[in-house]
Write a protein that holds these residues in place. Structure first.
Motif, PDB file in Angstrom:
ATOM      1  N   ALA A  44       0.845  -1.198   0.000  1.00  0.00           N
ATOM      2  CA  ALA A  44       0.000   0.000   0.000  1.00  0.00           C
ATOM      3  C   ALA A  44       0.875   1.241   0.000  1.00  0.00           C
ATOM      4  O   ALA A  44       1.946   1.253   0.605  1.00  0.00           O
ATOM      5  N   TRP A  48      -5.094   5.713   2.829  1.00  0.00           N
ATOM      6  CA  TRP A  48      -6.202   4.784   3.014  1.00  0.00           C
ATOM      7  C   TRP A  48      -5.732   3.328   2.996  1.00  0.00           C
ATOM      8  O   TRP A  48      -6.140   2.521   3.832  1.00  0.00           O
ATOM      9  N   GLY A  49      -4.881   2.981   2.035  1.00  0.00           N
ATOM     10  CA  GLY A  49      -4.378   1.612   1.966  1.00  0.00           C
ATOM     11  C   GLY A  49      -3.513   1.255   3.167  1.00  0.00           C
ATOM     12  O   GLY A  49      -3.657   0.182   3.774  1.00  0.00           O
ATOM     13  N   LYS A  50      -2.629   2.162   3.539  1.00  0.00           N
ATOM     14  CA  LYS A  50      -1.741   1.922   4.678  1.00  0.00           C
ATOM     15  C   LYS A  50      -2.542   1.830   5.981  1.00  0.00           C
ATOM     16  O   LYS A  50      -2.260   0.976   6.833  1.00  0.00           O
ATOM     17  N   SER A  51      -3.525   2.709   6.134  1.00  0.00           N
ATOM     18  CA  SER A  51      -4.319   2.712   7.367  1.00  0.00           C
ATOM     19  C   SER A  51      -5.159   1.445   7.486  1.00  0.00           C
ATOM     20  O   SER A  51      -5.354   0.914   8.594  1.00  0.00           O
ATOM     21  N   TRP A  52      -5.670   0.954   6.368  1.00  0.00           N
ATOM     22  CA  TRP A  52      -6.437  -0.301   6.379  1.00  0.00           C
ATOM     23  C   TRP A  52      -5.567  -1.447   6.894  1.00  0.00           C
ATOM     24  O   TRP A  52      -5.970  -2.195   7.784  1.00  0.00           O
ATOM     25  N   ASN A  53      -4.368  -1.571   6.355  1.00  0.00           N
ATOM     26  CA  ASN A  53      -3.466  -2.648   6.759  1.00  0.00           C
ATOM     27  C   ASN A  53      -3.008  -2.487   8.208  1.00  0.00           C
ATOM     28  O   ASN A  53      -2.941  -3.461   8.969  1.00  0.00           O
ATOM     29  N   PHE A 152     -12.449   2.488  10.818  1.00  0.00           N
ATOM     30  CA  PHE A 152     -11.972   1.168  10.399  1.00  0.00           C
ATOM     31  C   PHE A 152     -12.530   0.061  11.295  1.00  0.00           C
ATOM     32  O   PHE A 152     -12.646   0.236  12.509  1.00  0.00           O
ATOM     33  N   TYR A 179      -5.452  -8.068   2.686  1.00  0.00           N
ATOM     34  CA  TYR A 179      -4.409  -7.181   2.155  1.00  0.00           C
ATOM     35  C   TYR A 179      -4.814  -6.645   0.784  1.00  0.00           C
ATOM     36  O   TYR A 179      -4.491  -5.504   0.421  1.00  0.00           O
ATOM     37  N   GLY A 182      -6.715  -3.474   0.956  1.00  0.00           N
ATOM     38  CA  GLY A 182      -5.840  -2.308   1.131  1.00  0.00           C
ATOM     39  C   GLY A 182      -5.269  -1.824  -0.188  1.00  0.00           C
ATOM     40  O   GLY A 182      -5.172  -0.618  -0.431  1.00  0.00           O
ATOM     41  N   ASP A 186      -6.061   1.868  -2.262  1.00  0.00           N
ATOM     42  CA  ASP A 186      -5.021   2.757  -2.777  1.00  0.00           C
ATOM     43  C   ASP A 186      -5.495   3.462  -4.048  1.00  0.00           C
ATOM     44  O   ASP A 186      -5.237   4.646  -4.255  1.00  0.00           O
ATOM     45  N   PHE A 192     -13.984   2.301   0.295  1.00  0.00           N
ATOM     46  CA  PHE A 192     -14.024   2.083   1.745  1.00  0.00           C
ATOM     47  C   PHE A 192     -15.398   2.451   2.296  1.00  0.00           C
ATOM     48  O   PHE A 192     -15.987   1.721   3.097  1.00  0.00           O
TER      49      PHE A 192
END
Length: 353
Positions: A44, A48-53, A152, A179, A182, A186, A192
């Motif tokens: 990510a 958004w992608g990093k925060s999801w993971n 989240f 994953y 995520g 991105d 989301f």
């Protein structure tokens, strides 16, 4: 199987080639398939992608198991991933020839939590673009990421199932799908809110309303930054045609009783002057032109200039020849076009009709 009953080692290249072959087969049957394909090594890249993971990895229930899915994502094993409101479905290529089907259900954002988040966002988000780009105050970052109270989902809000024979609480295929979500966020963070059944517009509505109200209040106060209508055409290079302005007639002043002035020359003296010179003895001054006559004269002058112009003429050209201001010229042009005497050669250039 390899020696001693252990599974045969499969290289990364072999895994990717197997996934690519299966993806090609699936695309022939379903053109709407959406695989997860990484661009580079990072799973990510955006907020958004990093925060999801990060949200998944910080829970003890997932931290020891979710890592099993990283290699599957990096090897392009997630052949299809579809995100719908409250539901994610995927196909993940495993050791068998047929991909495993994964279904993950995620609950909508709690109404009370969503209400609190909307209240916290009032006046702090100016646009949806700012929200989706993850460019907002640090305070909102902390609110969105609050464990169990943020945007989240927590483990208790996530339910999953996989068609593989692995009886582990979270198999590799489920982890790979999580994953994969995520990665998808991105590229499209709006998914989301679709997944969590929340309206992202709600987070910026109040901020936009506040900003609009302030702009309207400022608009009531005209400043030097406001462009005059007569200058607008020159600034933007466009032809703004204005309707003819009808001037209001001034109320006539009440007539005063006129006093007869004594003539400068008597009738007998005027006759003598005429007989001597052939001309009247007193010079008659020209009367002042009326507004109607003056407007007609201006109209004929402008129309004549346009009629004599070979390749057409602009408002600026007419202004140089007549000395009239732009607004007067545009009113005359508008009237002449209505009468069919002139027309546009192109925007801002006039020729005889």
């Amino acid at each position: 199987m390899g020696y001693w009953g252990y599974p045969r080692y499969v290289s990364v290249a072999e895994k990717r080639a197997k996934a690519a072959r299966k993806l090609k087969q699936l695309r022939k049957k379903n053109s709407d398939i959406k695989p997860i394909l990484l661009e580079g090594k990072a799973i990510a890249r955006t907020w958004w992608g990093k925060s999801w993971n990060l949200n998944l990895e910080r829970y003890a229930d997932y931290s020891n198991r979710i890592g099993r899915g990283r290699s599957y994502v990096r090897n392009d094993a997630v052949l299809d991933l579809q995100i719908d409101p409250g539901k994610v479905e995927s196909l993940v290529q495993g050791t068998r020839s047929k991909p495993y089907a994964v279904v993950i259900k995620i609950k909508a954002v709690n109404k009370m939590i969503w209400k609190a988040i909307k209240a916290a966002c009032e006046g702090k988000l100016d646009s949806l673009q700012e929200l989706l780009a993850g460019k907002f105050p640090k305070a909102l970052d902390e609110i969105f990421m609050a464990q169990g109270q943020g945007l989240f989902p927590s483990p208790k809000e996530i339910d999953f199932n996989c068609s593989c024979p692995d009886w582990a609480y979270m198999c590799k295929h489920v982890a790979a799908t999580l994953y994969g979500i995520g990665v998808r966020l991105d590229k499209d963070p709006g998914l989301f809110f679709k997944l969590r059944k929340a309206k992202m517009k709600d987070l910026v509505t109040q901020a936009v309303e506040d900003k609009t109200r302030k702009l309207l209040e400022k608009a009531k106060k005209k400043t030097t930054r406001v462009i005059d209508e007569s200058d607008l055409a020159d600034v933007f290079g466009i032809d703004l045609e204005e309707p003819v302005v009808v001037k209001k007639k001034r109320a006539k002043a009440p007539k005063r009783a006129s006093r007869r002035k004594k003539p400068l020359l008597s009738a007998s003296k005027k006759a003598k002057v005429r007989s001597a010179t052939g001309k009247p003895g007193a010079k008659t001054l020209p009367k002042k032109a009326s507004p109607k006559t003056r407007d007609r004269s201006r109209f004929d002058t402008v129309a004549g200039i346009i009629k004599r112009s070979g390749r057409g003429i602009t408002v600026a050209g007419i202004r140089e020849k007549t000395g009239l201001d732009d607004k007067q010229i545009r009113n005359i042009v508008y009237k002449a076009k209505k009468q069919g005497r002139i027309k546009n050669l192109k925007r801002g250039v006039y020729i005889p009709a």
